[in-house]
Design a protein around this motif. Structure first.
Motif, PDB file in Angstrom:
ATOM      1  N   GLU A 156       0.834  -1.205   0.000  1.00 20.72           N
ATOM      2  CA  GLU A 156       0.000   0.000   0.000  1.00 20.72           C
ATOM      3  C   GLU A 156       0.869   1.256   0.000  1.00 20.72           C
ATOM      4  N   THR A 157       1.927   1.234   0.799  1.00 19.46           N
ATOM      5  CA  THR A 157       2.798   2.409   0.881  1.00 19.46           C
ATOM      6  C   THR A 157       3.521   2.644  -0.441  1.00 19.46           C
ATOM      7  N   LEU A 158       4.063   1.603  -1.023  1.00 15.61           N
ATOM      8  CA  LEU A 158       4.769   1.760  -2.297  1.00 15.61           C
ATOM      9  C   LEU A 158       3.841   2.277  -3.385  1.00 15.61           C
ATOM     10  N   SER A 159       2.575   1.885  -3.353  1.00 18.04           N
ATOM     11  CA  SER A 159       1.631   2.363  -4.374  1.00 18.04           C
ATOM     12  C   SER A 159       1.352   3.850  -4.234  1.00 18.04           C
ATOM     13  N   ARG A 160       1.529   4.402  -3.028  1.00 19.33           N
ATOM     14  CA  ARG A 160       1.372   5.851  -2.833  1.00 19.33           C
ATOM     15  C   ARG A 160       2.642   6.597  -3.250  1.00 19.33           C
ATOM     16  N   TRP A 161       3.756   5.923  -3.243  1.00 18.61           N
ATOM     17  CA  TRP A 161       5.048   6.583  -3.423  1.00 18.61           C
ATOM     18  C   TRP A 161       5.542   6.609  -4.863  1.00 18.61           C
ATOM     19  N   PHE A 162       5.186   5.588  -5.666  1.00 20.63           N
ATOM     20  CA  PHE A 162       5.763   5.419  -6.992  1.00 20.63           C
ATOM     21  C   PHE A 162       4.678   5.329  -8.056  1.00 20.63           C
ATOM     22  N   THR A 163       5.071   5.560  -9.299  1.00 18.16           N
ATOM     23  CA  THR A 163       4.140   5.365 -10.410  1.00 18.16           C
ATOM     24  C   THR A 163       3.958   3.866 -10.662  1.00 18.16           C
ATOM     25  N   PRO A 164       2.831   3.489 -11.280  1.00 21.71           N
ATOM     26  CA  PRO A 164       2.646   2.069 -11.619  1.00 21.71           C
ATOM     27  C   PRO A 164       3.762   1.528 -12.498  1.00 21.71           C
ATOM     28  N   GLU A 165       4.305   2.373 -13.362  1.00 22.46           N
ATOM     29  CA  GLU A 165       5.387   1.924 -14.244  1.00 22.46           C
ATOM     30  C   GLU A 165       6.635   1.546 -13.451  1.00 22.46           C
ATOM     31  N   ALA A 166       6.994   2.368 -12.477  1.00 23.74           N
ATOM     32  CA  ALA A 166       8.165   2.064 -11.654  1.00 23.74           C
ATOM     33  C   ALA A 166       7.945   0.800 -10.834  1.00 23.74           C
ATOM     34  N   LEU A 167       6.737   0.628 -10.312  1.00 23.08           N
ATOM     35  CA  LEU A 167       6.436  -0.566  -9.525  1.00 23.08           C
ATOM     36  C   LEU A 167       6.516  -1.819 -10.390  1.00 23.08           C
ATOM     37  N   ALA A 168       5.978  -1.737 -11.608  1.00 22.38           N
ATOM     38  CA  ALA A 168       6.000  -2.892 -12.502  1.00 22.38           C
ATOM     39  C   ALA A 168       7.427  -3.259 -12.896  1.00 22.38           C
ATOM     40  N   PHE A 189       7.585  28.268  -6.444  1.00 20.28           N
ATOM     41  CA  PHE A 189       6.808  27.022  -6.550  1.00 20.28           C
ATOM     42  C   PHE A 189       7.107  26.361  -7.885  1.00 20.28           C
ATOM     43  N   ARG A 190       7.364  25.052  -7.830  1.00 19.37           N
ATOM     44  CA  ARG A 190       7.586  24.279  -9.053  1.00 19.37           C
ATOM     45  C   ARG A 190       6.756  23.009  -8.999  1.00 19.37           C
ATOM     46  N   GLU A 191       6.159  22.669 -10.131  1.00 17.94           N
ATOM     47  CA  GLU A 191       5.504  21.370 -10.286  1.00 17.94           C
ATOM     48  C   GLU A 191       6.276  20.570 -11.325  1.00 17.94           C
ATOM     49  N   LEU A 192       6.598  19.340 -10.992  1.00 18.34           N
ATOM     50  CA  LEU A 192       7.335  18.461 -11.896  1.00 18.34           C
ATOM     51  C   LEU A 192       6.348  17.471 -12.515  1.00 18.34           C
ATOM     52  N   PRO A 193       5.988  17.657 -13.784  1.00 16.96           N
ATOM     53  CA  PRO A 193       4.973  16.800 -14.417  1.00 16.96           C
ATOM     54  C   PRO A 193       5.371  15.329 -14.399  1.00 16.96           C
ATOM     55  N   GLY A 194       4.400  14.483 -14.035  1.00 23.01           N
ATOM     56  CA  GLY A 194       4.610  13.048 -14.075  1.00 23.01           C
ATOM     57  C   GLY A 194       5.442  12.477 -12.955  1.00 23.01           C
ATOM     58  N   VAL A 195       5.852  13.323 -11.996  1.00 25.76           N
ATOM     59  CA  VAL A 195       6.731  12.868 -10.910  1.00 25.76           C
ATOM     60  C   VAL A 195       5.885  12.463  -9.702  1.00 25.76           C
ATOM     61  N   PRO A 196       6.137  11.290  -9.109  1.00 22.02           N
ATOM     62  CA  PRO A 196       5.363  10.840  -7.953  1.00 22.02           C
ATOM     63  C   PRO A 196       5.943  11.355  -6.648  1.00 22.02           C
ATOM     64  N   HIS A 197       5.472  10.785  -5.546  1.00 24.88           N
ATOM     65  CA  HIS A 197       5.851  11.243  -4.218  1.00 24.88           C
ATOM     66  C   HIS A 197       7.352  11.127  -3.974  1.00 24.88           C
ATOM     67  N   MET A 198       7.934  10.003  -4.320  1.00 21.59           N
ATOM     68  CA  MET A 198       9.360   9.791  -4.080  1.00 21.59           C
ATOM     69  C   MET A 198      10.178  10.387  -5.223  1.00 21.59           C
ATOM     70  N   GLN A 199      10.300  11.699  -5.189  1.00 22.60           N
ATOM     71  CA  GLN A 199      10.917  12.436  -6.282  1.00 22.60           C
ATOM     72  C   GLN A 199      12.356  11.998  -6.529  1.00 22.60           C
ATOM     73  N   THR A 200      13.131  11.808  -5.471  1.00 24.96           N
ATOM     74  CA  THR A 200      14.553  11.468  -5.645  1.00 24.96           C
ATOM     75  C   THR A 200      14.743  10.038  -6.122  1.00 24.96           C
ATOM     76  N   LEU A 201      13.774   9.170  -5.883  1.00 21.50           N
ATOM     77  CA  LEU A 201      13.939   7.756  -6.196  1.00 21.50           C
ATOM     78  C   LEU A 201      13.394   7.381  -7.565  1.00 21.50           C
ATOM     79  N   GLU A 202      12.561   8.244  -8.153  1.00 24.38           N
ATOM     80  CA  GLU A 202      12.029   7.926  -9.480  1.00 24.38           C
ATOM     81  C   GLU A 202      12.468   8.924 -10.542  1.00 24.38           C
TER      82      GLU A 202
END
Length: 257
Positions: free
Chosen positions: A144-156, A228-241
């Motif tokens: 559950e935690t990993l699904s909040r942190w990463f994109t489905p592509e990174a998890l797969a 303020f900056r928004e990084l398109p397509g970036v999930p919660h774990m910005q440094t890891l993905e």
């Protein structure tokens, strides 16, 4: 290792000269969360990352602990490193700690960077996550935690970042996880950084389901002059993905020696 008020913690250091930068990691991870970007940040800077209480080499401190305890830890780290001020960067839980410390000790901040975080508590959510580990154990929290942190592509793809995060969660004590989440219930920074004078940066990930852009924009609105900056397509774990994107943003914001 650094000796703090009631526990010891581990430290990463890169760079030998230039402005000091201190990194505060996410809940459930440790100082190694910053490995993908720390070398780039250390060009022309001295960069330090330490384990927050209850995490990594600082596991098993006295419990319960408060968010003010973790903020006080940051100030002691600055003292132990001989730093009058530092450029402080916090992601998620680290951002909550950084804000709390900035409210209590604004004169210790050369700048404040907040990534994928919030300035207010969500007590029911935080208590549910704390109690979940106590009742069901940490193993039940991982997917559950990993699904909040990463994109489905990174998890797969089971990327290196996902594998690292999974290992941290599996190794964490449920007591430390619960204590950290309960400390987050005390977060009360909304509207309290209105007189923060140092430069500030707030960064949202466009694909972040834990820290939506609207929440981060409100955080930025509460700090005078904050960029303020928004990084398109970036999930919660910005440094890891998407280390490349967040490293670039921080490198542009932070001064070099």
């Amino acid at each position: 290792m650094l000796t703090l008020a009631d526990h010891r913690t581990g430290l990463l250091q890169r760079g030998t000269s230039g402005p000091p930068v201190v990194l505060l990691h996410s809940l459930g991870l440790d100082k190694h969360m910053w490995e993908p970007i720390i070398d780039q940040l250390a060009v022309g800077r001295r960069v330090f990352a330490y384990d927050l209480r209850g995490h990594g080499e600082a596991a098993g401190p006295p419990r319960p602990f408060t968010l003010s305890d973790t903020a006080a830890d940051l100030i002691v780290v600055l003292d132990e490193l001989g730093l009058e001020t530092a450029h402080v960067i916090g992601l998620s839980y680290g951002g909550a700690i950084a804000q709390t410390a900035a409210i209590e000790s604004p004169d210790r901040f050369a700048s404040l960077s907040l990534l994928a975080t919030t300035d207010r508590a969500f007590p029911e959510v935080f208590e549910r996550r704390a109690a979940g580990a106590e009742v069901d154990g940490m193993a039940a929290q991982v997917d559950e935690t990993l699904s909040r942190w990463f994109t489905p592509e990174a998890l797969a793809a089971e990327t290196a970042g996902v594998r690292y995060a999974r290992g941290c969660l599996q190794a964490m004590r449920s007591e430390d996880w619960a204590a950290a989440w309960r400390s987050m219930k005390e977060l009360d920074a909304q509207g309290k950084l209105g007189h923060f004078a140092a430069p500030a940066l707030v960064v949202a990930g466009g694909a972040d389901v834990s820290g939506p852009t609207a929440v981060l924009r409100q955080v930025a609105d509460g700090i005078p002059g904050a960029a303020f900056r928004e990084l398109p397509g970036v999930p919660h774990m910005q440094t890891l993905e998407r280390a490349d994107l967040i490293a670039g943003v921080l490198d542009d914001f932070l001064p070099k020696g």
